[in-house]
Design an enzyme around this catalytic site. Structure first.
Site: not given
Ligand SMILES: [Zn+2]
Length: 400
Positions: A95, A99, A124, A252, A271, A277
């Site tokens: 997805s 964050h 990340e 991303h 998301r 979701k």
């Protein structure tokens, strides 16, 4: 000490022996080999002490969390590892997501603990192991303007006046206006736009990469708003060894390929598409970093820290990653450890390894080693058997 990774079989993973996760685990983990199945998607290999999948000590089957609990000097005295280290094998797109930063994560967790399960940020880094496709950050206002003008279905959806703002004021604000328009579009208009774009792309005259990514996303997530996000976000094509860093609020998505990933321990995700979701659109629009960049600016550069060691040092304390790539002409090499311990995974080659003053052990493709803080370095003597030499990745606390 040698450890075994925890394997996740999410549906987007690559199937059976096509998965790098499975290839590595088959060589390192006897129990995994017994239950291995060609039709299972092997998505992630987790290395670390995360509660949802701690690594096991290879010799005893004990959880690494126990070792750390009993002697937290092994990771420099902290309660748990600040990072989670992974190998990912991706066939279906993940997805599109962002964050939150630390402060936002604390606020979100306090107000909606059911959705935002912890108060931590989740930066990340991802380093390609194969040809790797990702979406990362917004395109520049000029590039976005050109794409939205070029494709009539997108011009109709976003609106000519809104698109013109990208030219009048080429900044975050005009990108935000266009993206907000997209995210607030009714589903039937999204479906219509994707259908019209599909017929344009079917003719095969458009940019090859854009066509490939459009087809890939629309194949796995037909009529999903995320399919249209590929016109807003940079399409990053990475070669093995190339990396991207995903700072807080940078949108991303990983689309395909295998990679090494290291992140701060958190599950906070908002998301934005390519998912069935929940999409928290208002939180998303409020938090997103709308800075437009070129693709070239999205590549994260490493710094040499040894003759065969490259350091990926992100602007956060939680983690760093070192790539070790030793050619066949070299017989011995030493991997330095840090004061909070580290985890090493071998991707290619063979070596006899020794923690200073302790017994030798063999490292081969798939081996994973937890190096406790008391160990200063790992000495390697190569038994070169792979034409690519010896390749390993090491995750550590970022105290460089
Ligand atoms: Zn992410």
């Amino acid at each position: 000490m040698e450890i075994l990774g925890n394997i996740k079989t999410y549906d987007w993973g690559s199937l059976g022996s096509q998965s790098k996760v499975a290839q590595l685990a088959l060589k390192n983990d006897e129990n995994f080999a017994k239950e291995f199945n060609e039709s299972t998607p092997y998505a992630e290999l987790w290395m670390g002490d995360h509660v949802s999948g701690p690594s096991l000590i290879k010799a005893t089957g004990e959880s690494i969390s126990k070792i750390i609990e009993n002697d937290n000097s092994s990771i420099g005295g902290t309660k748990s590892l600040p990072f989670l280290f992974k190998v990912l094998s991706i066939t279906k797109p993940l997805s599109i997501q962002v964050h939150p930063n630390k402060e936002q994560a604390e606020r979100l967790h306090a107000s909606r603990p059911d959705v935002y399960k912890d108060p931590n940020h989740k930066p990340e880094i991802s380093i390609a192991l194969t040809d790797f496709l990702a979406l990362c950050g917004f395109r520049t206002p000029t590039e976005l303007y050109n794409l939205l003008k070029k494709y009539q279905p997108l011009t109709d959806l976003i609106g000519g006046d809104t698109i013109d703002e990208l030219q009048k004021q080429p900044n975050n604000e005009s990108i935000k206006m266009c993206y907000t328009k997209l995210m607030h579009s009714p589903q039937e208009e999204i479906v219509k736009c994707i259908a019209e774009l599909s017929s344009i792309f079917k003719e095969g005259k458009e940019d090859a990469t854009l066509t490939k990514v459009f087809d890939h996303c629309n194949h796995y997530f037909p009529n999903d708003i995320g399919v249209l996000s590929i016109f807003f976000l940079n399409i990053v094509q990475m070669k093995p060894g190339q990396a991207i860093f995903l700072a807080a609020n940078v949108p991303h998505a990983y689309l395909s390929g295998d990679c090494i990933e290291c992140m701060a321990c958190s599950d906070n995700v908002i998301r934005a598409g390519l998912t069935p979701k929940f999409k928290d659109v208002e939180t998303l629009l409020e938090m997103l970093d709308f800075t437009g960049n070129t693709v070239e600016e999205k590549f994260f550069q490493s710094i040499p820290v040894g003759p065969y060691s490259e350091l990926f040092k992100p602007p956060v304390k939680d983690f760093a990653v070192i790539q070790v790539k030793v050619p066949n002409s070299v017989q011995n090499y030493c991997i330095e450890n840090r004061s909070n311990g580290s985890i090493i995974i071998v991707l290619k080659g063979n070596a006899s390894a020794a923690f200073k003053g302790r017994e030798l052990f063999e490292l081969k493709e798939g081996s994973i080693v937890f190096v406790p803080a008391c160990i200063k370095s790992v000495g390697l003597t190569f038994n070169h058997s792979d034409q690519d030499g010896f390749i390993a990745y090491q995750a550590l606390y970022n105290d460089f």
